[in-house]
Design a protein around this motif. Sequence first.
Motif, PDB file in Angstrom:
ATOM      1  N   PRO A   1       0.804  -1.231   0.000  1.00  0.00           N
ATOM      2  CA  PRO A   1       0.000   0.000   0.000  1.00  0.00           C
ATOM      3  C   PRO A   1       0.834   1.277   0.000  1.00  0.00           C
ATOM      4  O   PRO A   1       0.411   2.302  -0.516  1.00  0.00           O
ATOM      5  CB  PRO A   1      -0.825  -0.117   1.287  1.00  0.00           C
ATOM      6  N   ARG A   2       2.040   1.228   0.569  1.00  0.00           N
ATOM      7  CA  ARG A   2       2.852   2.437   0.648  1.00  0.00           C
ATOM      8  C   ARG A   2       3.253   2.928  -0.734  1.00  0.00           C
ATOM      9  O   ARG A   2       3.542   4.119  -0.921  1.00  0.00           O
ATOM     10  CB  ARG A   2       4.085   2.201   1.524  1.00  0.00           C
ATOM     11  N   PHE A   3       3.290   2.022  -1.720  1.00  0.00           N
ATOM     12  CA  PHE A   3       3.605   2.445  -3.085  1.00  0.00           C
ATOM     13  C   PHE A   3       2.367   2.987  -3.790  1.00  0.00           C
ATOM     14  O   PHE A   3       2.436   3.957  -4.534  1.00  0.00           O
ATOM     15  CB  PHE A   3       4.176   1.271  -3.890  1.00  0.00           C
ATOM     16  N   GLN A   4       1.239   2.346  -3.566  1.00  0.00           N
ATOM     17  CA  GLN A   4       0.025   2.697  -4.309  1.00  0.00           C
ATOM     18  C   GLN A   4      -0.708   3.889  -3.724  1.00  0.00           C
ATOM     19  O   GLN A   4      -1.314   4.669  -4.449  1.00  0.00           O
ATOM     20  CB  GLN A   4      -0.933   1.494  -4.347  1.00  0.00           C
ATOM     21  N   LYS A   5      -0.680   3.994  -2.378  1.00  0.00           N
ATOM     22  CA  LYS A   5      -1.487   5.010  -1.693  1.00  0.00           C
ATOM     23  C   LYS A   5      -2.921   5.012  -2.249  1.00  0.00           C
ATOM     24  O   LYS A   5      -3.478   6.051  -2.581  1.00  0.00           O
ATOM     25  CB  LYS A   5      -0.861   6.394  -1.835  1.00  0.00           C
ATOM     26  N   ARG A   6      -3.443   3.804  -2.366  1.00  0.00           N
ATOM     27  CA  ARG A   6      -4.824   3.647  -2.843  1.00  0.00           C
ATOM     28  C   ARG A   6      -5.739   3.720  -1.630  1.00  0.00           C
ATOM     29  O   ARG A   6      -5.701   2.855  -0.756  1.00  0.00           O
ATOM     30  CB  ARG A   6      -4.986   2.310  -3.575  1.00  0.00           C
ATOM     31  N   ILE A   7      -6.539   4.766  -1.551  1.00  0.00           N
ATOM     32  CA  ILE A   7      -7.366   5.023  -0.375  1.00  0.00           C
ATOM     33  C   ILE A   7      -8.765   5.393  -0.849  1.00  0.00           C
ATOM     34  O   ILE A   7      -8.937   6.333  -1.621  1.00  0.00           O
ATOM     35  CB  ILE A   7      -6.761   6.162   0.482  1.00  0.00           C
ATOM     36  N   PHE A   8      -9.747   4.653  -0.403  1.00  0.00           N
ATOM     37  CA  PHE A   8     -11.123   4.873  -0.841  1.00  0.00           C
ATOM     38  C   PHE A   8     -11.725   6.157  -0.283  1.00  0.00           C
ATOM     39  O   PHE A   8     -12.464   6.861  -0.957  1.00  0.00           O
ATOM     40  CB  PHE A   8     -12.008   3.702  -0.404  1.00  0.00           C
ATOM     41  N   TYR A   9     -11.415   6.452   1.001  1.00  0.00           N
ATOM     42  CA  TYR A   9     -12.090   7.544   1.710  1.00  0.00           C
ATOM     43  C   TYR A   9     -11.061   8.481   2.339  1.00  0.00           C
ATOM     44  O   TYR A   9     -10.937   8.556   3.577  1.00  0.00           O
ATOM     45  CB  TYR A   9     -13.042   6.963   2.764  1.00  0.00           C
ATOM     46  N   PRO A  10     -10.298   9.201   1.522  1.00  0.00           N
ATOM     47  CA  PRO A  10      -9.190  10.013   2.046  1.00  0.00           C
ATOM     48  C   PRO A  10      -9.610  11.087   3.050  1.00  0.00           C
ATOM     49  O   PRO A  10      -8.827  11.438   3.934  1.00  0.00           O
ATOM     50  CB  PRO A  10      -8.586  10.640   0.780  1.00  0.00           C
ATOM     51  N   THR A  11     -10.834  11.584   2.947  1.00  0.00           N
ATOM     52  CA  THR A  11     -11.261  12.646   3.867  1.00  0.00           C
ATOM     53  C   THR A  11     -11.558  12.127   5.268  1.00  0.00           C
ATOM     54  O   THR A  11     -11.716  12.919   6.197  1.00  0.00           O
ATOM     55  CB  THR A  11     -12.515  13.363   3.327  1.00  0.00           C
ATOM     56  N   LEU A  12     -11.646  10.810   5.433  1.00  0.00           N
ATOM     57  CA  LEU A  12     -11.942  10.240   6.750  1.00  0.00           C
ATOM     58  C   LEU A  12     -10.682   9.975   7.573  1.00  0.00           C
ATOM     59  O   LEU A  12     -10.771   9.611   8.745  1.00  0.00           O
ATOM     60  CB  LEU A  12     -12.735   8.931   6.598  1.00  0.00           C
ATOM     61  N   TRP A  13      -9.509  10.161   6.954  1.00  0.00           N
ATOM     62  CA  TRP A  13      -8.254   9.864   7.634  1.00  0.00           C
ATOM     63  C   TRP A  13      -7.485  11.152   7.938  1.00  0.00           C
ATOM     64  O   TRP A  13      -7.607  12.137   7.221  1.00  0.00           O
ATOM     65  CB  TRP A  13      -7.386   8.944   6.771  1.00  0.00           C
ATOM     66  N   THR A  14      -6.677  11.100   8.995  1.00  0.00           N
ATOM     67  CA  THR A  14      -5.834  12.255   9.322  1.00  0.00           C
ATOM     68  C   THR A  14      -4.646  12.304   8.360  1.00  0.00           C
ATOM     69  O   THR A  14      -4.322  11.315   7.688  1.00  0.00           O
ATOM     70  CB  THR A  14      -5.306  12.156  10.757  1.00  0.00           C
ATOM     71  N   ALA A  15      -3.982  13.451   8.316  1.00  0.00           N
ATOM     72  CA  ALA A  15      -2.807  13.615   7.455  1.00  0.00           C
ATOM     73  C   ALA A  15      -1.715  12.612   7.820  1.00  0.00           C
ATOM     74  O   ALA A  15      -1.053  12.040   6.951  1.00  0.00           O
ATOM     75  CB  ALA A  15      -2.274  15.043   7.560  1.00  0.00           C
ATOM     76  N   ASP A  16      -1.531  12.371   9.117  1.00  0.00           N
ATOM     77  CA  ASP A  16      -0.521  11.412   9.561  1.00  0.00           C
ATOM     78  C   ASP A  16      -0.876   9.996   9.124  1.00  0.00           C
ATOM     79  O   ASP A  16      -0.002   9.234   8.693  1.00  0.00           O
ATOM     80  CB  ASP A  16      -0.386  11.478  11.086  1.00  0.00           C
ATOM     81  N   GLU A  17      -2.156   9.640   9.223  1.00  0.00           N
ATOM     82  CA  GLU A  17      -2.587   8.306   8.797  1.00  0.00           C
ATOM     83  C   GLU A  17      -2.396   8.117   7.302  1.00  0.00           C
ATOM     84  O   GLU A  17      -2.006   7.037   6.846  1.00  0.00           O
ATOM     85  CB  GLU A  17      -4.059   8.094   9.176  1.00  0.00           C
ATOM     86  N   LEU A  18      -2.654   9.160   6.531  1.00  0.00           N
ATOM     87  CA  LEU A  18      -2.462   9.081   5.087  1.00  0.00           C
ATOM     88  C   LEU A  18      -0.979   8.935   4.737  1.00  0.00           C
ATOM     89  O   LEU A  18      -0.612   8.157   3.848  1.00  0.00           O
ATOM     90  CB  LEU A  18      -3.039  10.330   4.413  1.00  0.00           C
ATOM     91  N   ASP A  19      -0.126   9.663   5.443  1.00  0.00           N
ATOM     92  CA  ASP A  19       1.307   9.600   5.176  1.00  0.00           C
ATOM     93  C   ASP A  19       1.891   8.234   5.504  1.00  0.00           C
ATOM     94  O   ASP A  19       2.852   7.782   4.867  1.00  0.00           O
ATOM     95  CB  ASP A  19       2.051  10.675   5.987  1.00  0.00           C
ATOM     96  N   ASN A  20       1.320   7.573   6.513  1.00  0.00           N
ATOM     97  CA  ASN A  20       1.850   6.279   6.970  1.00  0.00           C
ATOM     98  C   ASN A  20       0.946   5.122   6.573  1.00  0.00           C
ATOM     99  O   ASN A  20       0.881   4.109   7.270  1.00  0.00           O
ATOM    100  CB  ASN A  20       2.031   6.310   8.489  1.00  0.00           C
ATOM    101  N   TRP A  21       0.269   5.263   5.461  1.00  0.00           N
ATOM    102  CA  TRP A  21      -0.703   4.260   4.989  1.00  0.00           C
ATOM    103  C   TRP A  21      -0.048   2.885   4.858  1.00  0.00           C
ATOM    104  O   TRP A  21       0.891   2.691   4.098  1.00  0.00           O
ATOM    105  CB  TRP A  21      -1.269   4.698   3.645  1.00  0.00           C
ATOM    106  N   GLY A  22      -0.552   1.926   5.649  1.00  0.00           N
ATOM    107  CA  GLY A  22      -0.045   0.558   5.589  1.00  0.00           C
ATOM    108  C   GLY A  22       1.192   0.275   6.423  1.00  0.00           C
ATOM    109  O   GLY A  22       1.592  -0.875   6.575  1.00  0.00           O
ATOM    110  N   LYS A  23       1.803   1.305   6.993  1.00  0.00           N
ATOM    111  CA  LYS A  23       3.053   1.118   7.721  1.00  0.00           C
ATOM    112  C   LYS A  23       2.875   0.242   8.959  1.00  0.00           C
ATOM    113  O   LYS A  23       3.704  -0.609   9.259  1.00  0.00           O
ATOM    114  CB  LYS A  23       3.620   2.474   8.117  1.00  0.00           C
ATOM    115  N   ALA A  24       1.774   0.441   9.684  1.00  0.00           N
ATOM    116  CA  ALA A  24       1.538  -0.319  10.921  1.00  0.00           C
ATOM    117  C   ALA A  24       1.440  -1.810  10.628  1.00  0.00           C
ATOM    118  O   ALA A  24       1.935  -2.651  11.397  1.00  0.00           O
ATOM    119  CB  ALA A  24       0.268   0.171  11.616  1.00  0.00           C
ATOM    120  N   TRP A  25       0.787  -2.166   9.517  1.00  0.00           N
ATOM    121  CA  TRP A  25       0.658  -3.591   9.158  1.00  0.00           C
ATOM    122  C   TRP A  25       2.032  -4.184   8.891  1.00  0.00           C
ATOM    123  O   TRP A  25       2.349  -5.271   9.371  1.00  0.00           O
ATOM    124  CB  TRP A  25      -0.223  -3.719   7.909  1.00  0.00           C
TER     125      TRP A  25
END
Length: 316
Positions: free
Chosen positions: A286-310
Amino acid sequence: MMHFHPEIEDRLARLQEKYEAMGQDMTSYLDGLLHADFLTYWDYIHLDTLLSLQSPKTPFPDEEIFIMYHQITELYFKLALHECRQIAEAQPLTVEFFTARLKRINRYFGALTQSFEIMVDGMEKEQFLQFRMSLLPASGFQSGQYRMIEIYATDFINLVDKDKRQELSNASIEDQFEYLYWKFGATELSTGKKTLTLKQFEKKYSKTFIELGKASVNHNFNALARQFEVAGQLTPELKLELKQLDVNVNINWPLSHYKSAVRYLNREPEEIKATGGTNWQKYLPPRFQKRIFYPTLWTADELDNWGKAWVESVLG
């Protein structure tokens, strides 16, 4: 003279009215019911047919595991699409109905993600590496149902490669379709040419995907969520289910595949290409694609670190 219980008499009278309204004779239908055999479980779900749908191409026993798990996956996708269509077609659509159906879809993806250990650890690596060569150019990449779920889930532009989204934000569905993210996962890196896997896939499904994209402009889940937000009805529970769907489809599911690909396809000193020539190293994380269905529901930090926690929790 036989006397029926009042409830039976009531149902017979209602059946009589039903068939009279259709211009039919209820007695004939009752005769059919009288002579029909009792329904069995195996006939109802077509069990014999279902169990006959595995046709391995090689003598390796683990190929049957590979086939059956992919068939199970497609049935779960069909369940998810069943819910997607109910949401898109509901008139009127209520927040309660939307939320309940999203919970079902999330439950299906939760079961799929949890069960993917069957693919990660459930086959002998050497068997897989041998029978997979008999399956080319077929690939799980070619799941049309999965792409349809994505189209139902969000605005078409959110499925476009991240480097092209801004440029194509006002383009037609047809133009956006040419740059969908998954196409770049089946393009030869050295020549930029489409693989046969991708060519087959587009030939079969392009028209279907474009038509669904057009039909979903105002009825995809992101568009519907915006409509509820404008009406002041976007509840915390609905937001939670939308975000869970985002995580399930765009993080958990692709990274489960990534974990499997690392186990089976990663070799030193070189990595084996995924079935059908897909570039899984760039396509799945996901970190390469940054494919996000609902970007407005996430914080800027969550968007920047998309998939990192997994990645940190599962892959270390």
